[in-house]
Design an enzyme around this catalytic site. Sequence first.
Site, short mmCIF file in Angstrom:
data_model
loop_
_atom_site.label_atom_id
_atom_site.label_comp_id
_atom_site.label_asym_id
_atom_site.label_seq_id
_atom_site.Cartn_x
_atom_site.Cartn_y
_atom_site.Cartn_z
N ASP A 147 20.12 -17.54 28.02
CA ASP A 147 18.91 -18.38 28.10
C ASP A 147 18.83 -19.27 26.87
O ASP A 147 18.95 -18.78 25.74
CB ASP A 147 17.67 -17.49 28.20
CG ASP A 147 17.66 -16.71 29.50
OD1 ASP A 147 17.61 -17.32 30.57
OD2 ASP A 147 17.75 -15.46 29.44
N LYS A 169 12.64 -24.50 22.66
CA LYS A 169 11.70 -24.84 21.58
C LYS A 169 12.12 -24.20 20.28
O LYS A 169 12.51 -23.02 20.26
CB LYS A 169 10.28 -24.37 21.94
CG LYS A 169 9.70 -25.12 23.12
CD LYS A 169 8.29 -24.65 23.40
CE LYS A 169 7.78 -25.42 24.60
NZ LYS A 169 6.79 -24.68 25.37
#
Length: 242
Positions: free
Chosen positions: A145, A149
Amino acid sequence: MGEPRPRVQREVVSFVRRSARMNPSQLKAWDELQHWVVDVAPRETSTSVAADARVEWDAVFGRRAPLVVEIGGGTGDVVAGVAAQHPERDFVAFEVFQPAVASTLSKCARAGVGNVRVVVANGVDGLAALFDEHSVTELWTFFPDPWHKTRHHKRRLVSTSFADLVASRLTADGLWRLATDWEDYALAIRELLDGHPAFVNRYAGWAPRWEDRPQSRYEAKGVAAGRTIFDLCYCIREGGAR
Ligand SMILES: C[S@@+](CC[C@H](N)C(=O)[O-])C[C@H]1O[C@@H](n2cnc3c(N)ncnc32)[C@H](O)[C@@H]1O
């Protein structure tokens, strides 16, 4: 009124705990193919692995063969495909999302492989607790993943502490294979592992696509969206860490 229950300190993990609704075929696979799922004792959260949990892999597989570990295998496209091509190896896939595990089980059944087991738990904990030092022939982290951010980068699977753990579990001739479709993550991984004292980049740059690796659904989506796939492959530095 009883004593208030102590709050569990939320640890930083590389995955989101999602509700796990399965479709009918996943439910069927989950029910029928549990013999390929290896249960391990958790700590306080269901996806954790107790530090003293143990699995005798020779007993589980009924033989001693080179061990390949995948962390975050998703729906199992890669492990099912490679296990079928390499019956001489045993494969342990960690995946926390139950519907994805169910899909992995049905893909392994369709591929007719008997050399795969799945652990429904955090693979970082699992690698630390369930494998002896220098016992893993290959470690795979394909399309981890990306956690885009900046404030979430601490959740990325590939970190210095994880690299230290991988280095301690790989055999002297072991390999760490990685791939991602996010360039900034690929560059961060390369910088981290090129600078890590225990690893040598096998290709002095991006690795060629590993020809044994089937394209996963996740990878196909990245390609369809026009993203470049970055493969990486690291070996253990001869003589251990610099
Ligand atoms: C982006 S998907 C890629 C899946 C697969 N590798 C593929 O190429 O299709 C990442 C997967 O890793 C799983 N995951 C993330 N961190 C994990 C961990 N620490 N242990 C086990 N599974 C993890 C997630 O649940 C998710 O299914």
